[in-house]
Design a protein around this motif. Structure first.
Motif, PDB file in Angstrom:
ATOM      1  N   MET A  39      35.894 -35.353 -39.335  1.00 46.78           N
ATOM      2  CA  MET A  39      35.614 -35.359 -38.111  1.00 46.78           C
ATOM      3  C   MET A  39      34.192 -35.769 -37.973  1.00 46.78           C
TER       4      MET A  39
ATOM      5  N   MET B 238      33.453 -23.914 -37.797  1.00 48.41           N
ATOM      6  CA  MET B 238      33.265 -25.378 -38.431  1.00 48.41           C
ATOM      7  C   MET B 238      33.892 -26.238 -37.507  1.00 48.41           C
ATOM      8  N   TYR B 239      34.973 -25.925 -36.938  1.00 50.28           N
ATOM      9  CA  TYR B 239      35.780 -27.090 -35.993  1.00 50.28           C
ATOM     10  C   TYR B 239      35.098 -27.065 -34.522  1.00 50.28           C
ATOM     11  N   TYR B 240      34.419 -26.092 -33.863  1.00 50.76           N
ATOM     12  CA  TYR B 240      33.453 -26.283 -32.798  1.00 50.76           C
ATOM     13  C   TYR B 240      32.390 -27.108 -33.344  1.00 50.76           C
TER      14      TYR B 240
ATOM     15  N   ASN C 217      39.461 -31.444 -42.817  1.00 52.01           N
ATOM     16  CA  ASN C 217      39.395 -32.456 -41.522  1.00 52.01           C
ATOM     17  C   ASN C 217      38.207 -32.241 -40.857  1.00 52.01           C
ATOM     18  N   GLU C 218      37.409 -31.011 -40.560  1.00 53.49           N
ATOM     19  CA  GLU C 218      36.171 -31.032 -40.007  1.00 53.49           C
ATOM     20  C   GLU C 218      35.165 -31.814 -40.646  1.00 53.49           C
TER      21      GLU C 218
ATOM     22  N   ALA D 274      32.006 -29.541 -35.596  1.00 55.46           N
ATOM     23  CA  ALA D 274      32.538 -30.860 -35.742  1.00 55.46           C
ATOM     24  C   ALA D 274      32.941 -31.438 -34.379  1.00 55.46           C
ATOM     25  N   GLY D 275      33.472 -30.847 -33.607  1.00 53.91           N
ATOM     26  CA  GLY D 275      33.829 -31.489 -32.612  1.00 53.91           C
ATOM     27  C   GLY D 275      32.728 -31.501 -31.558  1.00 53.91           C
TER      28      GLY D 275
ATOM     29  N   TYR E 270      36.710 -27.473 -45.787  1.00 49.76           N
ATOM     30  CA  TYR E 270      37.231 -27.779 -44.548  1.00 49.76           C
ATOM     31  C   TYR E 270      37.128 -29.329 -44.261  1.00 49.76           C
TER      32      TYR E 270
ATOM     33  N   SER F 158      29.085 -32.873 -42.823  1.00 43.99           N
ATOM     34  CA  SER F 158      30.308 -33.114 -43.417  1.00 43.99           C
ATOM     35  C   SER F 158      30.202 -32.846 -44.855  1.00 43.99           C
TER      36      SER F 158
ATOM     37  N   ALA G 240      30.784 -28.972 -45.209  1.00 41.59           N
ATOM     38  CA  ALA G 240      32.218 -28.621 -44.670  1.00 41.59           C
ATOM     39  C   ALA G 240      33.319 -28.946 -45.964  1.00 41.59           C
TER      40      ALA G 240
END
Length: 412
Positions: free
Chosen positions: A314, A1-3, A310-311, A5-6, A308, A300, A303
Motif C-alpha cells: 500500500m 501499520m495499516y492506518y 499488504n501495508e 499505510a492508509g 506486513y 514500506s 513494514a
C-alpha cells in the motif's frame, strides 16, 4: 501499520489531485493564451534595466537581443558591478558593434549596506530616469529575449487590473549532467507553483511607471535581498495583479553543478519565505512531497521487514501513484512550453535520460526538503560571491564579498 499505510495512500491521492488542478490551470494558461500583435502607437516609452556581475555563459546573446528589440521607443541602462568586472569589456564591445546609441553603461558606484548588490544596482539605475518613461522593464543576464519580448510585456501591462507583467524560465541545457537534470525537474514544479501563486520572476519583469512610483518599490528594494518575489503582495495594496505572459517563458541552456544547484534552490526558497505571503504553502508542499515519496518508501521497507506485506504494498503504491502522476504532468508541461518556445527544442534527446527521470525525482525531492528547511531557518545566504546576513526581510547586511567567477557554460 495499516492506518499509517492508509494515511500515506490518502495523502498521496490528495497530493495528486492538488498537482493535477495546478497543472491544469498552468496548462490552460499556456495553451489558450492569445495575444495579437501590439501596435507601435500603443507602445509606451520604456526603459530596460539589467544589472551585471560576472559574465554569464550566454551574456553576449542576451545583450545582442536586448539591444535590438522590435520596439519603437526604448532605452537600455546597464549597471556593471565595476569597471574591472569581466562583463565591462563585453558590454562595451557589443554596444560599439551594434552602434547602440540608446544604451547607457555605468559601473555600480553607490554600494548600499542594507540590501543586495542587485537591488542596489537597480536603484542606482533608477536614480536618473527621464520623466517621459512610462514603462520599466527588468531582465537578468541569463535571459535571452526574443525580438518582441518588450512589446509583449507592454501589451500585458495594458490589460485592466494589471500592475506588473512577468514571464518564466524553462531549463533546457545541452548536456544531461546531474545538476542540470535536477534543476530542470525542480524548476518544472517551481514554475507551476510560481504561476499559481503569482510569484513574479525578475528575469522578465515589467511595471507601469506610475504603479512603480506609487508603491515606492525602489524604497522597498533598498532594504531587501531580492526585488521580484514581493511584487504580488505589494500590488495587492492597489488591487492590482501580476500578469504571467506564457509567450515569455524563457528557455535557459546553462549547465549547473550539484553544489551550485543546492545553493540556488535555497536562495529561491529563502526569497519566497521573506517576501511572499504564501510561503506556508511552499513549506507544506515540500514536506508533503517528501512524506508521500521518501516516507512511503522507508515505511514500506520497514513494514516488509516486519512481515506486513499488504501495508508495504500500500505504501509503495502511494509513492508510485504520486511519481507516475508527476511524470505525466511533466510530459504535458514540457510539450506545452515547447509549443510556445522558439526555436522548439526538446530537452535532451537521449531516451535513457527520460527513463531515469523517476529516479532523479527522488533525489530532487530529498534535496528540496533540505533546502526548504535551510530556507526556513538560515540567516546567511551566498549569492555571486557575496555572503549576506538576513536579520529580517528588510534588514540585510553584507558579511563578505569576493570576486565572482562564472564558468563559460555553468551558472552559479
Amino acid at each position: 501499520m495499516y492506518y499509517i499505510a492508509g494515511g500515506l495512500l490518502l495523502l498521496s491521492i490528495a497530493m495528486v489531485l492538488i498537482h493535477m488542478v495546478i497543472a491544469y490551470r498552468v496548462l490552460r494558461s499556456l495553451s489558450h493564451y492569445a495575444q495579437p500583435p501590439y501596435p507601435d502607437e500603443k507602445c509606451p516609452k520604456a526603459m530596460v534595466v539589467m544589472c551585471l556581475r560576472g559574465s554569464d555563459p550566454f551574456l553576449e546573446a542576451t545583450l545582442r537581443s536586448i539591444f535590438a528589440q522590435d520596439y519603437p521607443q526604448y532605452v537600455v541602462k546597464l549597471i556593471v558591478d565595476s569597471v574591472h568586472d569581466t562583463a565591462w569589456e563585453i558590454v562595451h564591445r557589443i554596444k560599439e558593434e551594434l552602434h547602440a546609441s540608446h544604451v547607457t553603461i555605468q559601473p555600480h558606484l553607490k554600494r548600499r549596506a542594507g540590501c543586495s548588490l542587485k537591488c542596489g544596482s537597480q536603484i542606482e539605475a533608477l536614480e536618473t530616469i527621464d520623466p517621459s518613461i512610462e514603462m520599466l522593464a527588468f531582465l537578468d543576464a541569463d535571459t535571452v529575449p526574443h525580438a518582441t519580448w518588450l512589446r509583449e510585456l507592454a501589451a500585458a501591462l495594458n490589460q485592466p487590473g494589471v500592475g506588473a507583467a512577468t514571464g518564466g524560465r524553462w531549463y533546457a541545457p545541452e548536456t544531461a549532467t546531474p545538476g542540470a537534470v535536477m534543476r530542470y525537474l525542480w524548476n518544472v514544479a517551481a514554475q507551476a507553483l510560481m504561476t499559481e501563486l503569482h510569484i513574479a520572476w525578475g528575469g522578465t519583469l515589467a511595471f507601469r511607471r506610475e504603479v512603480f512610483d506609487q508603491l515606492k518599490l525602489a524604497d522597498r528594494w533598498s532594504k531587501a535581498i531580492c526585488e521580484d518575489t514581493m511584487t504580488q503582495d505589494a500590488l495587492r495594496e492597489m488591487n492590482l495583479k501580476v500578469q504571467f505572459v506564457p509567450t515569455l517563458m524563457m528557455v535557459n541552456q546553462e549547465d549547473i553543478s550539484v553544489n551550485s544547484f543546492r545553493r540556488w534552490v535555497t536562495r529561491q526558497l529563502l526569497n519566497t519565505r521573506l517576501y511572499h505571503s504564501n510561503w506556508w504553502f511552499v513549506l507544506l508542499h515540500g514536506l508533503s512531497v517528501f512524506v508521500v515519496v521518501e516516507g512511503s518508501l522507508i515505511f514500506s521497507l520497514v513494514a516488509a521487514l516486519r512481515g506486513y506485506g499488504n501495508e508495504a504494498l500500500m505504501a509503495i503504491g502511494a509513492a508510485v501513484l504520486f511519481q507516475s502522476t508527476l511524470c505525466l504532468l511533466l510530459f504535458l508541461l514540457e510539450r506545452a512550453v515547447l509549443n510556445l518556445s522558439s526555436p522548439r527544442r526538446r530537452l535532451w534527446g537521449a531516451w535513457w535520460v527520460w527513463a531515469l527521470i523517476p529516479v532523479w525525482m527522488v533525489f530532487v525531492q530529498t534535496m528540496n526538503l533540505w533546502c526548504v528547511l535551510r530556507a526556513q531557518f538560515t540567516r546567511r545566504i551566498e549569492w555571486r560571491g557575496v555572503t549576506y546576513e538576513v536579520l529580517s526581510p528588510f534588514h540585510i547586511r553584507i558579511v563578505e564579498e569576493t570576486e565572482v567567477i562564472v564558468s563559460a557554460t555553468q551558472s552559479i
